[in-house]
Write an enzyme that holds these catalytic residues in place. Structure first.
Site, PDB file in Angstrom:
ATOM      1  N   ARG A   1     -29.945 -80.733  31.315  1.00 30.15           N
ATOM      2  CA  ARG A   1     -30.218 -79.417  30.726  1.00 30.15           C
ATOM      3  C   ARG A   1     -29.117 -78.431  31.039  1.00 30.15           C
ATOM      4  NH1 ARG A   1     -36.105 -78.517  33.266  1.00 30.15           N
ATOM      5  NH2 ARG A   1     -36.868 -80.631  32.944  1.00 30.15           N
TER       6      ARG A   1
ATOM      7  N   GLU B   1     -33.538 -87.408  40.226  1.00 28.37           N
ATOM      8  CA  GLU B   1     -33.430 -87.349  38.757  1.00 28.37           C
ATOM      9  C   GLU B   1     -32.680 -86.069  38.413  1.00 28.37           C
ATOM     10  OE1 GLU B   1     -37.224 -87.263  36.645  1.00 28.37           O
ATOM     11  OE2 GLU B   1     -36.275 -86.123  35.026  1.00 28.37           O
TER      12      GLU B   1
ATOM     13  N   LYS C   1     -43.829 -91.461  32.714  1.00 26.64           N
ATOM     14  CA  LYS C   1     -43.899 -90.097  33.243  1.00 26.64           C
ATOM     15  C   LYS C   1     -45.058 -89.424  32.516  1.00 26.64           C
ATOM     16  CE  LYS C   1     -41.107 -85.872  33.159  1.00 26.64           C
ATOM     17  NZ  LYS C   1     -39.879 -85.403  33.793  1.00 26.64           N
TER      18      LYS C   1
HETATM   19  C1  3PG Z   1     -39.221 -82.150  34.540  1.00 29.63           C
HETATM   20  O1  3PG Z   1     -38.201 -82.089  33.903  1.00 29.63           O
HETATM   21  O2  3PG Z   1     -39.720 -83.217  34.885  1.00 29.63           O
HETATM   22  C2  3PG Z   1     -39.924 -80.881  34.878  1.00 29.63           C
HETATM   23  O3  3PG Z   1     -39.214 -79.767  34.455  1.00 29.63           O
HETATM   24  C3  3PG Z   1     -40.211 -80.755  36.331  1.00 29.63           C
HETATM   25  O4  3PG Z   1     -41.275 -79.876  36.435  1.00 29.63           O
HETATM   26  P1  3PG Z   1     -41.379 -78.840  37.634  1.00 29.63           P
HETATM   27  O5  3PG Z   1     -40.110 -78.019  37.606  1.00 29.63           O
HETATM   28  O6  3PG Z   1     -42.590 -78.010  37.289  1.00 29.63           O
HETATM   29  O7  3PG Z   1     -41.524 -79.598  38.907  1.00 29.63           O
END
Ligand code: 3PG
Length: 211
Positions: A48, A44, A132
């Site tokens: 950003r 994924e 999610k």
């Molecule tokens: C996301 O976008 O799903 C989260 O930022 C992932 O979270 P993590 O960086 O704490 O694994």
């Protein structure tokens, strides 16, 4: 009721859905290949960074072993851009009406986000069976997931946010958890320094959760 296309389910190709924030497009292909050589066949890429859409295009064209999705889709425009870039599945940390409508219109497998019972019930109303669960750790971790499962056992979750190598197994044993998402297997420093073997090793450890 909207009908959501849920099959096939790319995020279930691995017990861990790697969440990648790609800030240099040159990293996209080697990163995807490193995950693939560790046994992971899905990624994924979050919208950003300025090069995220280009990163999705590159992975889609150059790494056929990997199913590439787009994440952090917080507007319907993000959804449209991700589809145009060639994303094969779509992920959002939330589920506004406009994002859900764009996800449905895309026809692609989609994982909208939720944290609470009511948010999950809204997704069930829209025909979703998968979501999610974000942010996983700060919203209560495994005990929150278990409580959600007691009332909504058929809603299958991908908890994400604050999960790491040590905590992932405690989520994965819950019956309402289909996979977990996380960025821990893509350490910033390893990516900056091109240490793709480290990413492959972490990917192999994550793959082993499914064995
Ligand atoms: C996301 O976008 O799903 C989260 O930022 C992932 O979270 P993590 O960086 O704490 O694994």
């Amino acid at each position: 009721m909207e009908h959501n296309t849920v099959a096939p389910l790319p995020w279930m190709k691995s017990p861990v859905l790697p969440v990648a924030t790609i800030s240099d497009v040159a990293h996209a292909v080697p990163l995807a290949r490193a995950l693939s050589s560790g046994g992971i066949s899905v990624i994924e890429v979050v919208l950003r960074t300025p090069c995220s859409l280009q990163a999705i295009e590159r992975i889609r064209c150059e790494v056929p072993d990997i199913t590439v999705g787009a994440g952090t889709l917080v507007t319907s425009r993000h959804v449209d851009e991700a589809v145009a870039a060639g994303a094969q599945f779509l992920v959002s940390p939330g589920a506004t009406g406009s994002v859900c409508e764009a996800l449905t219109a895309s026809g692609l497998p989609a994982l909208p986000g939720a944290t609470t019972v009511s948010e999950l019930m809204s997704l069930i109303d829209r025909g979703y069976e998968h979501a999610k669960l974000f942010p996983a750790e700060s919203s209560g971790g495994v005990s929150h997931i278990r409580a959600l499962g007691s009332v909504l056992p058929n809603m299958k979750l991908c908890p994400t946010g604050g999960i790491d190598q040590a905590s992932a197994p405690s989520y994965l044993i819950e019956p309402n958890v289909m996979c977990v998402g996380g960025s821990w297997l893509i350490p910033d420093r390893a990516v900056r320094e091109g240490r793709w073997d480290q990413v492959s090793r972490l990917a192999a450890q994550a793959t082993a959760f499914g064995e």
